[in-house]
Design a protein around this motif. Structure first.
Motif, mmCIF file in Angstrom:
data_model
loop_
_atom_site.group_PDB
_atom_site.id
_atom_site.type_symbol
_atom_site.label_atom_id
_atom_site.label_comp_id
_atom_site.label_asym_id
_atom_site.label_seq_id
_atom_site.Cartn_x
_atom_site.Cartn_y
_atom_site.Cartn_z
ATOM 1 N N GLN A 56 0.848 -1.183 0.000
ATOM 2 C CA GLN A 56 0.000 0.000 0.000
ATOM 3 C C GLN A 56 0.887 1.236 0.000
ATOM 4 O O GLN A 56 2.055 1.188 0.399
ATOM 5 C CB GLN A 56 -0.945 0.024 1.202
ATOM 6 C CG GLN A 56 -0.270 0.123 2.551
ATOM 7 C CD GLN A 56 -1.275 0.232 3.687
ATOM 8 O OE1 GLN A 56 -2.449 0.528 3.474
ATOM 9 N NE2 GLN A 56 -0.826 -0.016 4.910
ATOM 10 N N CYS A 57 0.331 2.318 -0.452
ATOM 11 C CA CYS A 57 1.084 3.564 -0.582
ATOM 12 C C CYS A 57 1.524 4.067 0.788
ATOM 13 O O CYS A 57 0.794 3.958 1.780
ATOM 14 C CB CYS A 57 0.212 4.606 -1.273
ATOM 15 S SG CYS A 57 1.089 6.103 -1.772
ATOM 16 N N GLY A 58 2.737 4.609 0.858
ATOM 17 C CA GLY A 58 3.248 5.157 2.108
ATOM 18 C C GLY A 58 4.508 5.951 1.860
ATOM 19 O O GLY A 58 4.772 6.396 0.731
ATOM 20 N N THR A 59 5.307 6.135 2.903
ATOM 21 C CA THR A 59 6.580 6.840 2.790
ATOM 22 C C THR A 59 7.665 5.986 3.429
ATOM 23 O O THR A 59 7.383 4.983 4.090
ATOM 24 C CB THR A 59 6.521 8.219 3.476
ATOM 25 O OG1 THR A 59 6.160 8.043 4.857
ATOM 26 C CG2 THR A 59 5.506 9.118 2.799
ATOM 27 N N ASP A 60 8.912 6.397 3.253
ATOM 28 C CA ASP A 60 10.049 5.603 3.706
ATOM 29 C C ASP A 60 10.194 5.696 5.225
ATOM 30 O O ASP A 60 10.421 6.787 5.761
ATOM 31 C CB ASP A 60 11.323 6.116 3.030
ATOM 32 C CG ASP A 60 12.480 5.139 3.162
ATOM 33 O OD1 ASP A 60 12.391 4.224 4.001
ATOM 34 O OD2 ASP A 60 13.465 5.293 2.422
ATOM 35 N N PRO A 61 10.071 4.572 5.955
ATOM 36 C CA PRO A 61 10.247 4.632 7.413
ATOM 37 C C PRO A 61 11.707 4.770 7.821
ATOM 38 O O PRO A 61 11.997 5.029 8.988
ATOM 39 C CB PRO A 61 9.666 3.295 7.891
ATOM 40 C CG PRO A 61 9.849 2.370 6.743
ATOM 41 C CD PRO A 61 9.710 3.219 5.502
ATOM 42 N N THR A 62 12.641 4.583 6.873
ATOM 43 C CA THR A 62 14.072 4.750 7.150
ATOM 44 C C THR A 62 14.612 5.803 6.189
ATOM 45 O O THR A 62 15.200 5.474 5.155
ATOM 46 C CB THR A 62 14.826 3.423 6.973
ATOM 47 O OG1 THR A 62 14.585 2.917 5.648
ATOM 48 C CG2 THR A 62 14.346 2.399 7.987
ATOM 49 N N PRO A 63 14.398 7.075 6.474
ATOM 50 C CA PRO A 63 14.744 8.144 5.530
ATOM 51 C C PRO A 63 16.211 8.099 5.108
ATOM 52 O O PRO A 63 17.097 7.746 5.888
ATOM 53 C CB PRO A 63 14.438 9.420 6.318
ATOM 54 C CG PRO A 63 13.454 9.003 7.359
ATOM 55 C CD PRO A 63 13.829 7.603 7.717
ATOM 56 N N ASP A 64 16.434 8.450 3.861
ATOM 57 C CA ASP A 64 17.783 8.509 3.308
ATOM 58 C C ASP A 64 17.853 9.715 2.385
ATOM 59 O O ASP A 64 16.973 10.587 2.413
ATOM 60 C CB ASP A 64 18.117 7.208 2.575
ATOM 61 C CG ASP A 64 16.992 6.770 1.640
ATOM 62 O OD1 ASP A 64 16.447 7.638 0.916
ATOM 63 O OD2 ASP A 64 16.638 5.575 1.639
ATOM 64 N N ASN A 65 18.872 9.766 1.551
ATOM 65 C CA ASN A 65 19.063 10.931 0.684
ATOM 66 C C ASN A 65 18.570 10.708 -0.741
ATOM 67 O O ASN A 65 18.871 11.503 -1.633
ATOM 68 C CB ASN A 65 20.550 11.307 0.646
ATOM 69 C CG ASN A 65 21.054 11.784 1.990
ATOM 70 O OD1 ASN A 65 20.356 12.502 2.694
ATOM 71 N ND2 ASN A 65 22.263 11.368 2.357
ATOM 72 N N LEU A 66 17.828 9.627 -0.977
ATOM 73 C CA LEU A 66 17.414 9.330 -2.347
ATOM 74 C C LEU A 66 16.326 10.281 -2.837
ATOM 75 O O LEU A 66 16.428 10.872 -3.902
ATOM 76 C CB LEU A 66 16.933 7.877 -2.436
ATOM 77 C CG LEU A 66 18.016 6.813 -2.255
ATOM 78 C CD1 LEU A 66 17.406 5.419 -2.304
ATOM 79 C CD2 LEU A 66 19.092 6.956 -3.330
ATOM 80 N N GLY A 67 15.250 10.398 -2.094
ATOM 81 C CA GLY A 67 14.171 11.291 -2.492
ATOM 82 C C GLY A 67 13.220 10.649 -3.484
ATOM 83 O O GLY A 67 13.422 9.531 -3.968
ATOM 84 N N CYS A 68 12.159 11.387 -3.773
ATOM 85 C CA CYS A 68 11.125 10.890 -4.681
ATOM 86 C C CYS A 68 10.600 12.076 -5.475
ATOM 87 O O CYS A 68 9.726 12.810 -5.012
ATOM 88 C CB CYS A 68 10.007 10.212 -3.888
ATOM 89 S SG CYS A 68 8.771 9.383 -4.914
ATOM 90 N N LEU A 69 11.162 12.268 -6.683
ATOM 91 C CA LEU A 69 10.825 13.438 -7.487
ATOM 92 C C LEU A 69 9.375 13.414 -7.944
ATOM 93 O O LEU A 69 8.671 14.423 -7.895
ATOM 94 C CB LEU A 69 11.763 13.520 -8.697
ATOM 95 C CG LEU A 69 11.587 14.744 -9.607
ATOM 96 C CD1 LEU A 69 11.912 16.012 -8.839
ATOM 97 C CD2 LEU A 69 12.482 14.614 -10.850
ATOM 98 N N ILE A 70 8.914 12.245 -8.389
ATOM 99 C CA ILE A 70 7.538 12.119 -8.880
ATOM 100 C C ILE A 70 6.852 11.012 -8.087
ATOM 101 O O ILE A 70 7.056 9.819 -8.370
ATOM 102 C CB ILE A 70 7.504 11.790 -10.386
ATOM 103 C CG1 ILE A 70 8.268 12.856 -11.181
ATOM 104 C CG2 ILE A 70 6.059 11.687 -10.871
ATOM 105 C CD1 ILE A 70 8.358 12.547 -12.666
ATOM 106 N N PRO A 71 6.061 11.351 -7.062
ATOM 107 C CA PRO A 71 5.361 10.317 -6.295
ATOM 108 C C PRO A 71 4.456 9.496 -7.202
ATOM 109 O O PRO A 71 3.818 10.024 -8.119
ATOM 110 C CB PRO A 71 4.556 11.122 -5.274
ATOM 111 C CG PRO A 71 5.245 12.449 -5.192
ATOM 112 C CD PRO A 71 5.784 12.702 -6.560
ATOM 113 N N SER A 72 4.403 8.202 -6.933
ATOM 114 C CA SER A 72 3.622 7.316 -7.790
ATOM 115 C C SER A 72 2.213 7.077 -7.276
ATOM 116 O O SER A 72 1.405 6.454 -7.962
ATOM 117 C CB SER A 72 4.342 5.966 -7.929
ATOM 118 O OG SER A 72 4.468 5.337 -6.661
#
Length: 752
Positions: A104-120
């Motif tokens: 299911q849609c969510g966000t990264d629980p272990t943040p890093d420096n990658l990022g997400c330019l275009i959320p899916s």
């Protein structure tokens, strides 16, 4: 991702049915996110995602739509392992799922420096938002802060079976950061429990946002604040006088609105001192006057405080306080709400808190509409992350009730506030067993003959957020207002019954000055992110004051609680608490007048004891054994709450009719003893009594928080080992001169 600027807040008019729904915000916003493994953003994980990752790695494609989604193994990098992990998932050669968010849609629980330019994808909707102050951190202490564990699915009143308020609590099953955001310092978030842990942050105030998901879909947005102190707590600045005017000129705007009150029958919860006859009407339309105190010259959105007057008080009779706050940059709104004291006095018990809370919510909605009007002076001038409810008397209880209905509030200020759980005149309910987890300032008055002191002690036991309770010595109920004498006996104070407990012995000017000082200290801390007032609110700056008593729970992370007497005779370390030469030694409440009726009153788990009238009495609280001691680690002080007993309207002991010492012992048998009286108020008489030549011996019959630096024990015994403490002893010495039983209340012993 601040949403408040785009939110639509509407407060709906209630309709009396079997259930009365309470008002709340209206939402239509989702949060952006991704599903791990969906590298090409086509809403599914298949072989094409592995191909997309390989094309990115070998330069066929310059970018991935969402790097976080392509990080299939969640190692913080895009490499061959992600393509292999995706293929293993697709063809069954590896784990059946990828790290979250997956499925299911969510966000990264272990943040890093990658990022997400275009959320899916997106998830939600957001159904509510609220500010939340996590535990305070201090450098050197391990940190843990806990987010709210549930969201509130509206609030309803059940009319028929007299069940009262209904608050469905839906537990959060997942927490996360907003897309492409990180936590400050080295903090980490447990996505299952909502625990925020870490060890190191820069001193100051840190803000971030967390979402909590309940039931797999609906999302709450939590605006988090973590205060962080340096190890020496140098952010605290003592000696500030906050009672004087601020830099902003103040103007006022008057307005009014219509409001329909409800008079349901039968009442929705058990009530006392209330008419048994059905009200003549089912609803009552009333015009409400409203006054806005505006600081002139603001150049940025400001905090907002909405204030409710006490019953029988003139709503415009609080200008001394509200103009003072406005002069320091706080927009204040006062509303006239006499219902149902007028015109339905016999049904006052129904609407005392809940109907008044609805009025505060309505005022909030109206102010929101005014602020959205480009032509209004309020346009764009309110920071909705810094909203406070406040009130006097019934208005104080109303402010707390409003937080039950809508917890989207930064803090509450109660001035001689009533208790909606056990107030025989305004409502007697099963609510308020646990008060909302928000910062609270409660200011009471020692000689208040209307809202008497048991209210503040009972409410203090149920605060769950950072809280400070101040009792102004010699003050009374009406002196908080500009002119009223309600709850103020005009008799001359003297050491006789009942004058000793009922006669006011300070001026209105002094009580208002002290009230302004404390209220602004609280707002400086929570409305302006100013840590400098922390020593006043939560430290030892005023513990020896002869003007007021101060009780505080700082909400500092990682306290070591020794005894809160909830499980007496055992301590929180599950060891027996012992005594010697005591006439009474039990858990209970430390006052003799169970006002207000009806019974039963809520139990309070203080330790209550009566000393031997002439001799030595002691309390022993073991921490462990020589082979199993406790280590207090980097904690800096020992704290406890202490008070003299009060027999209301009867002559009792004044001052401290005993000497006392407190000692700590370590596993090596070393002991350090300090004079406890050195940390208690030392003045025998009030410094500013009224009339001026009156001599008023101070009673010290309200709880104070006593803070003892652990370094004080090292001054006595430099080798005392705080990593292996085995116990604590408090010893009292009396000389037979006390006129009454020497009864003492003790509570909340802890190291911080």
């Amino acid at each position: 991702m601040p949403l408040r600027s785009s939110r639509i807040r509407g407060f709906v008019t209630l309709v009396i049915l079997l259930l009365i729904p309470l008002s709340g915000p209206v939402w239509s916003v989702d949060l952006p996110g991704f599903v791990r493994g969906e590298a090409n953003g086509d809403q599914g994980v298949d072989i094409s995602d592995a191909i997309t990752i390989l094309q990115y790695l070998f330069g066929v494609s310059n970018e991935l739509p969402c790097l976080d989604a392509g990080d299939a193994n969640d190692d913080g990098a895009i490499d061959l392992g992600d393509a292999i992990g995706t293929l293993n998932l697709v063809f069954g050669g590896g784990p059946a799922q990828l790290p979250p968010p997956f499925g299911q849609c969510g966000t990264d629980p272990t943040p890093d420096n990658l990022g997400c330019l275009i959320p899916s994808c997106s998830f939600g909707p957001i159904v509510d938002e609220r500010p939340f102050t996590l535990e305070t951190g201090r450098s050197g202490l391990p940190y843990r802060g806990d987010l709210p564990t549930f969201r509130q699915e509206g609030v309803t009143w059940s009319i028929g079976p007299q069940q009262g308020i209904v608050r469905e609590e839906i537990s959060f099953d997942e927490y996360g950061l907003l897309l492409d955001s990180t936590l400050p310092g080295d903090l980490t978030l447990d996505p299952v429990t909502g625990a925020v842990t870490g060890t190191s942050l820069a001193p100051g105030i840190h803000h971030f946002e967390i979402w909590g998901r309940a039931g797999g879909e609906e999302v709450s947005l939590i605006h988090c604040t973590i205060p962080w102190l340096s190890e020496d707590e140098s952010q605290w600045i003592s000696g500030q006088d906050l009672s004087g005017p601020g830099p902003y000129p103040v103007s006022s705007l008057n307005s009014s609105f219509n409001f329909t009150h409800q008079l349901p029958w039968p009442p929705p919860y058990p009530l006392y001192v209330c008419s048994t006859q059905q009200p003549p009407d089912t609803e009552h339309l009333e015009s409400k006057a409203m006054r806005i105190y505006m600081p002139a010259g603001l150049n940025a959105p400001a905090p907002l405080l909405i204030f409710h007057h006490g019953s029988g008080f003139d709503w415009a009779d609080y200008s001394n306080l509200l103009e003072h706050l406005a002069s320091h940059g706080v927009i204040c709104v006062s509303v006239n709400d006499p219902f149902p004291y007028f015109p339905y006095t016999d049904w006052y018990c129904w609407g005392g808190h809940d109907e008044a809370a609805r009025v505060l919510l309505e005022v909030r909605g109206i102010i929101s509409q005014l602020e959205a009007n480009p032509a209004h002076p309020l346009s764009g001038m309110i920071d909705w992350n810094r909203l406070f409810y406040s009130g006097h008397s019934r208005g104080g209880g109303t402010a707390m009730a409003a937080c039950e209905f809508d917890p989207d509030v930064r803090g509450v200020i109660m001035l001689q506030g009533t208790d909606a759980r056990r107030d025989s005149w305004i409502g007697h309910t099963s609510r308020w067993k646990r008060l909302p987890d928000i910062p609270v300032l409660s200011v009471t008055a020692e000689q208040d003959t209307d809202v008497t002191y048991p209210f503040s002690e009972r409410i203090l036991e149920r605060f769950t957020g950072p809280s400070t309770t101040v009792t102004i010595y010699g003050g009374c109920h009406g002196f908080t207002s500009d002119a009223s004498e309600i709850g103020c006996s005009s008799c001359l104070w003297q050491e006789t019954a009942p004058e000793v407990d009922s006669c006011t012995y300070i001026t209105r000017d002094l009580q208002q000055k002290l009230t302004r000082h404390w209220v602004l200290a609280f707002l400086r801390r929570y409305a302006f992110d100013d840590l400098s007032t922390g020593g006043l609110l939560y430290g030892d700056e005023e513990q020896r004051s002869s003007y007021f008593s101060v009780n505080s729970r700082s909400n500092l992370s990682s306290p070591l609680v020794i005894a809160d007497f909830d499980n007496f005779p055992l301590s929180n370390l599950s060891l027996p608490i012992v005594s010697s030469n005591m006439l009474l030694f039990e858990s209970g409440s430390c006052y003799d007048w169970p006002f207000p009726l009806p019974q039963p009153i809520d139990s309070i788990s203080n330790l209550v004891f009566i000393l031997s009238p002439n001799g030595v009495s002691s309390i022993g609280i073991p921490f462990g054994s020589p082979t199993s001691p406790i280590d207090i680690g980097p904690r800096k002080r020992l704290l406890l709450r202490l008070k003299n007993h009060d027999i209301h309207l009867a002559l009792d002991n004044l001052g401290y009719p005993y000497n006392a010492t407190l000692s700590l012992t370590d596993a090596n048998g070393r002991s350090a003893e300090i004079n406890l009286r050195d940390y208690l108020p030392g003045e025998e008489f009030h410094p500013e009594p009224a009339p001026p030549l009156t001599q008023v011996r101070l009673k010290y019959q309200r709880f104070i928080t006593v803070a003892i630096p652990v370094t004080s024990f090292l001054e006595v015994e430099p080798l005392l080992d705080f990593s292996s403490l085995t116990g604590m002893t408090v010893q009292f010495v009396t000389d037979g001169s006390a006129s009454e039983d020497i009864r003492i209340g003790l509570d909340d012993i802890r190291f911080e």
